[in-house]
Design a protein around this motif. Structure first.
Motif, PDB file in Angstrom:
ATOM      1  N   ARG A   1       0.840  -1.212   0.000  1.00 21.48           N
ATOM      2  CA  ARG A   1       0.000   0.000   0.000  1.00 21.48           C
ATOM      3  C   ARG A   1       0.867   1.252   0.000  1.00 21.48           C
ATOM      4  O   ARG A   1       0.578   2.231  -0.694  1.00 21.48           O
ATOM      5  CB  ARG A   1      -0.903   0.011   1.227  1.00 21.48           C
ATOM      6  N   ALA A   2       1.922   1.234   0.810  1.00 18.81           N
ATOM      7  CA  ALA A   2       2.797   2.396   0.899  1.00 18.81           C
ATOM      8  C   ALA A   2       3.552   2.631  -0.404  1.00 18.81           C
ATOM      9  O   ALA A   2       3.967   3.761  -0.690  1.00 18.81           O
ATOM     10  CB  ALA A   2       3.785   2.218   2.052  1.00 18.81           C
ATOM     11  N   ALA A   3       3.731   1.602  -1.199  1.00 23.30           N
ATOM     12  CA  ALA A   3       4.487   1.727  -2.447  1.00 23.30           C
ATOM     13  C   ALA A   3       3.618   2.134  -3.627  1.00 23.30           C
ATOM     14  O   ALA A   3       4.154   2.466  -4.691  1.00 23.30           O
ATOM     15  CB  ALA A   3       5.182   0.400  -2.763  1.00 23.30           C
TER      16      ALA A   3
ATOM     17  N   SER B   1       4.809   5.834 -12.291  1.00 24.68           N
ATOM     18  CA  SER B   1       5.845   5.281 -13.161  1.00 24.68           C
ATOM     19  C   SER B   1       5.200   4.615 -14.379  1.00 24.68           C
ATOM     20  O   SER B   1       4.346   3.742 -14.218  1.00 24.68           O
ATOM     21  CB  SER B   1       6.683   4.254 -12.398  1.00 24.68           C
ATOM     22  N   PRO B   2       5.582   5.011 -15.589  1.00 23.44           N
ATOM     23  CA  PRO B   2       4.986   4.399 -16.779  1.00 23.44           C
ATOM     24  C   PRO B   2       5.156   2.886 -16.798  1.00 23.44           C
ATOM     25  O   PRO B   2       4.226   2.155 -17.126  1.00 23.44           O
ATOM     26  CB  PRO B   2       5.737   5.072 -17.940  1.00 23.44           C
ATOM     27  N   LEU B   3       6.359   2.437 -16.457  1.00 27.16           N
ATOM     28  CA  LEU B   3       6.633   1.001 -16.422  1.00 27.16           C
ATOM     29  C   LEU B   3       7.284   0.640 -15.091  1.00 27.16           C
ATOM     30  O   LEU B   3       8.082   1.409 -14.556  1.00 27.16           O
ATOM     31  CB  LEU B   3       7.556   0.595 -17.571  1.00 27.16           C
TER      32      LEU B   3
ATOM     33  N   TRP C   1      11.317  -6.417  -5.457  1.00 22.53           N
ATOM     34  CA  TRP C   1      11.609  -5.032  -5.787  1.00 22.53           C
ATOM     35  C   TRP C   1      10.671  -4.578  -6.904  1.00 22.53           C
ATOM     36  O   TRP C   1      10.400  -5.308  -7.850  1.00 22.53           O
ATOM     37  CB  TRP C   1      13.052  -4.871  -6.272  1.00 22.53           C
ATOM     38  N   PHE C   2      10.173  -3.351  -6.759  1.00 21.80           N
ATOM     39  CA  PHE C   2       9.428  -2.698  -7.827  1.00 21.80           C
ATOM     40  C   PHE C   2      10.360  -1.612  -8.372  1.00 21.80           C
ATOM     41  O   PHE C   2      10.517  -0.541  -7.781  1.00 21.80           O
ATOM     42  CB  PHE C   2       8.122  -2.108  -7.295  1.00 21.80           C
TER      43      PHE C   2
ATOM     44  N   ARG D   1      12.915   7.280 -10.358  1.00 17.03           N
ATOM     45  CA  ARG D   1      12.310   7.365  -9.027  1.00 17.03           C
ATOM     46  C   ARG D   1      12.959   6.325  -8.127  1.00 17.03           C
ATOM     47  O   ARG D   1      13.694   5.446  -8.585  1.00 17.03           O
ATOM     48  CB  ARG D   1      10.796   7.143  -9.072  1.00 17.03           C
ATOM     49  N   GLU D   2      12.673   6.428  -6.857  1.00 17.09           N
ATOM     50  CA  GLU D   2      13.246   5.480  -5.915  1.00 17.09           C
ATOM     51  C   GLU D   2      12.550   4.126  -6.027  1.00 17.09           C
ATOM     52  O   GLU D   2      11.320   4.040  -5.956  1.00 17.09           O
ATOM     53  CB  GLU D   2      13.112   6.018  -4.478  1.00 17.09           C
ATOM     54  N   ASP D   3      13.342   3.077  -6.219  1.00 17.06           N
ATOM     55  CA  ASP D   3      12.778   1.734  -6.245  1.00 17.06           C
ATOM     56  C   ASP D   3      12.160   1.413  -4.894  1.00 17.06           C
ATOM     57  O   ASP D   3      12.607   1.889  -3.844  1.00 17.06           O
ATOM     58  CB  ASP D   3      13.865   0.708  -6.575  1.00 17.06           C
TER      59      ASP D   3
END
Length: 365
Positions: free
Chosen positions: A193-195, A202-204, A215-216, A221-223
């Motif tokens: 939820r926080a992510a 982010s487009p992708l 990992w996303f 941006r910050e992963d």
């Protein structure tokens, strides 16, 4: 000597829940000076009027609030105190999330263990799907997996699933790039939820599995890293495969059904499906006329009962202007999905007509 209404520091410590050493510290810092100090012995004495302030001070310090902020809360009115508390909690939560992400970076560098690329999905689509499916999670003692979101990647699709035992929500996404690996894991729902905000912008988003986490990866941006839950996720595939045949199908306007549920006065609702519509009535008052809704219905007429907290979220997360309800009897799971898009599906468990307890048949995927 102090008067009879004052108490020594030891007695005051017992009443306030603060140790004597803590009271001395707070006295020296000016937060809680004693009512009187014996000029000869140096003994400190406190009044009963100071107990409430001392107890509140202890509570604030238990929240890890700095002394300056504690003093501001203690000396302000209710509105300002509420604002200061909210600001402190937001900072603590933010700091904890930052620490968690930094720890994930450190862990990923230990032993230089490479991540396993899973797939690439569109960020806004993934974020919407996560928010929709996470409505079916729950925090229950002894069942931590119910607070997680199951992510399964095959060679064709990515499937997200969550369940709280009374609802099961699942959505299938078409990836932007074919998944490189088949993979499955249960992601910590709170961390996911926080992510979501970063994922949505982010487009992708590239999904990459690491030991005990995922990992996303996002560009510019910050992963974001989310932990995996080790507990076994309920066998939702068996639940879906064991569903009986649909006996009644109704298609109704999502907005009209939600409005009827919002206007419903009770905690339980009865749906009466007939040839030309569905009636949203009270499950506790059979004499209540209910709210008739125009709908397209086929199959057997049916009356079925739900907890409002089960049915409403299942309907509200459906995609599109109309929702389709597939019913299998008054004691069987109901499938709720978009009438024109089937990639988000929710199962909702009805309750027994006597409302004494939820239906137990297949109530745990």
């Amino acid at each position: 000597m102090p008067n009879d209404e004052l108490m020594p520091i030891g007695a005051f410590a017992q009443l306030s829940g603060l140790t004597s050493s803590a009271l001395r510290f707070y006295a020296d810092s000016g937060l809680l000076p004693p009512a009187e100090v014996d000029p000869v012995s140096g003994y400190r004495y406190y009044s009963s009027d100071q107990v409430a302030r001392a107890a509140r001070l202890r509570q604030l310090r238990e929240l890890a609030m700095p002394l300056a902020a504690v003093e501001a809360v203690l000396d302000s009115g209710a509105d300002e105190a509420f604002r200061l508390l909210d600001d402190h909690v937001a900072k603590v939560v933010g700091d904890a999330a930052a620490v968690q992400q930094k720890a994930a970076v450190i862990k990923s560098a230990f032993g230089n263990v490479p991540g396993l690329p899973i797939t690439v999905v569109k960020g806004p689509v993934l974020a919407d799907a996560v928010e929709q499916v996470l409505t079916a999670t729950a925090h229950e003692p002894g069942m931590p997996a119910l607070a997680g979101l199951r992510v399964e990647a095959s060679h064709e699709a990515v499937t997200l699933t969550a369940t709280d035992r009374y609802r099961l929500s699942t959505r299938t996404l078409v990836p932007a790039e074919p998944p490189r690996q088949t993979w499955a894991g249960t992601v910590n729902g709170d961390e996911l939820r926080a992510a979501v905000t970063g994922i949505r912008r982010s487009p992708l988003v590239r999904l990459e599995a690491v030991p005990h986490g995922i990992w996303f990866r996002v560009a510019e941006r910050e992963d974001r890293h989310c932990r995996l839950l080790s507990e076994e996720f309920p066998d939702h595939r068996l639940m879906l495969a064991s569903l009986s045949e649909v006996t009644t199908r109704v298609t109704v306007s999502k907005d009209l059904l939600l409005r009827a549920l919002e206007e419903h006065p009770g905690e339980r609702v009865a749906l009466h499906v007939a040839d030309h519509g569905v009636n949203v009535a009270s499950a506790d008052d059979e004499h209540h006329p209910g709210i008739p809704l125009l709908a397209t219905a086929t199959g057997q007429a049916l009356r079925i009962w739900f907890e409002l907290t089960t049915l409403y979220p299942a309907v509200s997360t459906a995609i599109g202007p109309d929702v389709m309800l597939d019913l299998r009897g008054h004691d069987q799971p109901v499938t709720i999905r978009s009438a024109d898009r089937g990639d988000l599906t929710t199962l909702a468990m009805p309750i027994k007509p006597d409302h004494s307890e939820r239906t137990t048949t297949r109530n745990s995927p």
